[in-house]
Design a protein around this motif. Structure first.
Motif, PDB file in Angstrom:
ATOM      1  N   TYR A 170      10.082   0.925   4.579  1.00 24.57           N
ATOM      2  CA  TYR A 170       8.969   1.752   5.049  1.00 24.57           C
ATOM      3  C   TYR A 170       9.512   3.092   5.532  1.00 24.57           C
ATOM      4  CZ  TYR A 170       5.566  -2.089   5.106  1.00 24.57           C
ATOM      5  OH  TYR A 170       4.707  -3.095   4.745  1.00 24.57           O
ATOM      6  N   LEU A 172       8.151   6.272   7.615  1.00 25.80           N
ATOM      7  CA  LEU A 172       7.013   6.642   8.452  1.00 25.80           C
ATOM      8  C   LEU A 172       7.255   7.950   9.182  1.00 25.80           C
ATOM      9  CD1 LEU A 172       6.262   3.222  10.186  1.00 25.80           C
ATOM     10  CD2 LEU A 172       5.190   4.143   8.153  1.00 25.80           C
ATOM     11  N   GLN A 240      -3.682   5.854  12.791  1.00 23.04           N
ATOM     12  CA  GLN A 240      -2.691   4.890  12.298  1.00 23.04           C
ATOM     13  C   GLN A 240      -3.121   3.442  12.497  1.00 23.04           C
ATOM     14  OE1 GLN A 240       1.633   5.955  12.825  1.00 23.04           O
ATOM     15  NE2 GLN A 240       0.710   7.245  14.384  1.00 23.04           N
ATOM     16  N   VAL A 246      -2.201   3.871   6.230  1.00 22.85           N
ATOM     17  CA  VAL A 246      -0.750   4.076   6.353  1.00 22.85           C
ATOM     18  C   VAL A 246       0.018   3.246   5.312  1.00 22.85           C
ATOM     19  CG1 VAL A 246      -0.706   4.828   8.751  1.00 22.85           C
ATOM     20  CG2 VAL A 246      -0.692   2.382   8.249  1.00 22.85           C
ATOM     21  N   TYR A 247      -0.673   2.940   4.223  1.00 28.94           N
ATOM     22  CA  TYR A 247      -0.024   2.181   3.148  1.00 28.94           C
ATOM     23  C   TYR A 247      -0.087   2.976   1.849  1.00 28.94           C
ATOM     24  CZ  TYR A 247       1.235  -1.697   0.098  1.00 28.94           C
ATOM     25  OH  TYR A 247       1.870  -2.503  -0.811  1.00 28.94           O
ATOM     26  N   GLY A 282       4.177   5.786   4.960  1.00 29.63           N
ATOM     27  CA  GLY A 282       3.025   5.711   5.866  1.00 29.63           C
ATOM     28  C   GLY A 282       2.138   6.938   5.761  1.00 29.63           C
ATOM     29  N   GLN A 283       2.755   8.106   5.712  1.00 26.52           N
ATOM     30  CA  GLN A 283       1.979   9.348   5.774  1.00 26.52           C
ATOM     31  C   GLN A 283       2.551  10.352   4.761  1.00 26.52           C
ATOM     32  OE1 GLN A 283       3.742   8.058   8.425  1.00 26.52           O
ATOM     33  NE2 GLN A 283       2.133   7.147   9.683  1.00 26.52           N
TER      34      GLN A 283
END
Ligand SMILES: [Zn+2]
Length: 674
Positions: A170, A172, A240, A246-247, A282-283
């Motif tokens: 991940y 993020l 969030q 956030v995926y 996430g973003q």
């Protein structure tokens, strides 16, 4: 303080990851904890906890003190006993005992730490000084990530939210010095004061690393403005909370398109992940802006920013001047702490963090009775049955969604006490060379462990919290509830207590964690932990309407002056508290034999609610109220008592609460969810 969000996916019972000291009292309902000058009908928090609040003022070293923190202190004390015994003896090299002893003793050796000054971090500073171009900046960022220092963005490995059997990487948003974007972007007086104090901190730290006043001042501003730009590109805490938002599944090719200025192939290679495969961003907007910053911000400014990241991440392990400057801002200004925690507690915290499961194993052997696990599993079984019955009888939900909810409930995994399989620390190197070096070694060990899991099946036996931690969690991707050994003590769990207090305390905690599987976030995951919708459209709409009632209730609570609670941010926790109370109360009724007698003048039903309220007995400083209202997804202690209980007819009956009383809500105004 790193803002590393490994725990972003799981739902904790309580918004802190503390470890507990000093033996807990064992009397289930202690009348001196109450204050009967208050009426249970108007202020149940002070009725149940007023005496406790007077007995336990906030220690200077803390910003909040509640019965939860009291138990955390107990745990901290128990761990102290374990570590002290190990730290005073000689051990064979390479054993876990040697590692614990050397880590702790090196951290306590302040003479050596002062004498060494900045020399243990000098290699990192040299590395930053040697940066010539953007490629060097990015290489250094990657290298710092492997040491648990996270400039620019955050990184971790966890189950894929849409394929929960597999672990993925991940990426993020991150890279800030203050705990949240809002600290940079709000312009009320409180926020302005904090921004000014943060600039003072930055300047002070640069002076401590050898800059003159003028350079330190301009460097501080450079860092501040870079972080402010990063903050502006960041999502809010509230945004969030939506797991779908956030995926974003990506691969090297797609992330390269989002931010062509960053060489992602080189980055992944440098962190030891040669083939990252698909990973989750996430973003993407944040990463895009970061790419622009890489191009637009000068190499020299990046070097200043990276230097700050190193100092900020390691200041707690450096000489006293660094420790104090760090405390001045993060402890005093942000949270209102008056003094630092004693050094042994801080060093113990770091040792515990570095070898949490090794210490946890010793903790369990010494402090966790086998009967506790058995009694706990019985309680969980009863709570599960009760939640199942409640689902069956929900008036607002269709049979189709009910059947899915029941399947999900049946599939919940329960973990109690400690992991079946302990983590192996043999590859961790700890020596007496330097405290900072040990911290960096341990972080690198953790980083490699994490990288080693990427693109492999999820290890279902893993625990995301060590047994010596007073907390509990629900992990949506595993659909599991987890109760570490340390929470199975008073005031949560009374091995020999009556049912009323155990259902009111640990019973509600169990119900709370189960309900997280069905709160506004948890309900988006299916029985195997995949983010996938199992609701009919009508039921989803009804659910959302019902949760809005709870949001509005909490948005109307004043927490300080005119500051209101944040009903949206705390929605998941508030749903879990309300659901936990309902489920545990039903389970207690089912378990009752009918022969239960009042104790100290309180009926079993009354004792249930008193035991619940007691979990959230709490004193808190004003600054901490403000901070938590901004950052914490959990409501303040007082609101965890008052908020849900006003909705419960069983509570009204137990204490004769009537229409017109503050603790009473009319049926039409009540939140009824699970
Ligand atoms: Zn929770």
């Amino acid at each position: 303080m790193e803002n590393f969000c490994r725990f972003v996916l799981i739902t904790l019972l309580f918004g802190s990851l503390s470890c507990r000291q000093e033996p807990p009292k064992s009397k289930a309902i202690d009348l001196t904890d109450m204050d009967k000058s208050y009426s249970p009908r108007t202020d149940f928090d002070n009725f149940a906890n007023g005496g406790w609040k007077k007995k336990f003022p906030i220690p200077d070293e803390k910003s909040r003190f509640g019965s939860f923190d009291l138990l955390a202190d107990t745990g901290e004390f128990q761990v102290k006993m374990l570590i002290s015994e190990i730290a005073t003896k000689k051990h064979n090299a390479g054993t876990v005992a040697q590692k614990i002893a050397d880590f702790y003793n090196t951290g306590m050796d302040t003479v050596k730490i002062e004498k060494e000054g900045l020399s243990p971090v000098q290699p990192l500073f040299d590395q930053i000084s040697a940066i010539q171009n953007t490629a060097d900046v990015l290489k250094t960022v990657a290298d710092l990530h492997t040491k648990g220092i996270y400039p620019m963005f955050s990184f971790y490995s966890a189950a894929d939210q849409k394929n929960s059997e597999m672990e993925v990487a991940y990426i993020l948003q991150g890279g800030l010095g203050m705990p949240d974007r809002d600290y940079y972007l709000k312009d009320d007086q409180r926020s302005k004061d904090i921004q000014a104090a943060y600039l003072v901190l930055l300047q002070k730290m640069f002076v401590l690393t050898g800059s003159n006043d003028a350079t330190a001042k301009s460097d501080a501003l450079i860092v501040y403005n870079m972080e402010k730009r990063i903050a502006t590109a960041s999502m809010t805490k509230l945004e969030q909370r939506d797991p779908q938002k956030v995926y974003h599944k990506m691969n090297l090719e797609s992330i390269q398109k989002v931010s062509p200025e960053i060489d992602w192939t080189a980055h992944f290679q440098k962190i030891g992940l040669q083939n990252p495969g698909d990973f989750i961003v996430g973003q993407p907007d944040f990463i895009q802006e970061l790419g622009k910053m890489v191009k637009e911000v000068s190499v020299n400014d990046w070097k200043i920013y990276l230097k700050w990241k190193v100092i900020n991440s390691l200041s707690a392990y450096l000489p006293e001047d660094f420790v104090n400057a760090n405390f001045e801002f993060f402890g005093k200004t942000l949270s209102g702490q008056m003094t630092q925690r004693p050094r042994w507690k801080r060093v113990q915290g770091a040792t515990n963090g570095a070898m949490s499961e090794a210490i946890g194993q010793l903790y369990v052997e010494k402090y966790f009775p086998a009967e506790a696990k058995k009694r706990m599993l019985d309680l969980v079984g009863n709570l599960k049955t009760s939640l199942g019955e409640r689902i069956k009888h929900l008036a607002w939900m269709s049979d189709a969604t009910k059947a899915k909810a029941q399947e999900k409930l049946d599939a919940i995994t329960v973990k109690v006490g400690y992991p079946d399989k302990w983590r192996d620390y043999s590859a961790l190197e700890v020596s007496t060379n330097s405290y900072v070096a040990n911290v960096l070694q341990s972080r690198n060990f953790d980083f490699k462990f994490m990288i080693g899991k990427v693109n492999k099946p999820v290890d279902k036996t893993q625990w995301l919290m060590p047994p010596q931690m007073v907390n509990a969690y629900y992990e949506p991707t595993a659909n599991e509830i987890v109760f570490p050994a340390a929470i199975l003590q008073p005031p949560f769990f009374y091995l020999n207590g009556d049912d009323a207090v155990n259902y009111g305390a640990i019973g509600v905690v169990i119900g709370h964690e189960m309900t997280h599987g069905f709160d506004d976030q948890g309900c988006q995951y299916d029985k195997v932990g995949n983010l996938s919708n199992w609701w009919t459209a009508d039921d989803a709409k009804l659910f959302s309407e019902r949760t809005k009632v709870l949001v509005n209730q909490f948005n109307n609570f004043n927490v300080l002056d005119t500051l209101k609670a944040n009903g949206e941010l705390c929605l998941g926790e508030n749903i879990a508290d309300l659901g936990g109370l309902n489920v545990a109360f039903d389970a207690m009724k089912k378990a009752a034999t009918g022969n239960e007698k009042p104790i100290d003048g309180f009926t079993p039903n009354q004792r249930f609610f008193l035991a619940y309220a007691h979990l959230w007995a709490q004193n808190i400083r004003d600054k901490e109220i403000v901070r938590r209202t901004k950052e914490d997804v959990h409501s303040l202690g007082r609101l965890r008592v008052i908020g849900p209980l006003r909705n419960l007819p069983e509570f009204h009956k137990a204490f004769d609460v009537k229409e017109g009383d503050y603790m009473y809500l009319k049926e039409a105004d009540r939140a009824v969810i699970w």
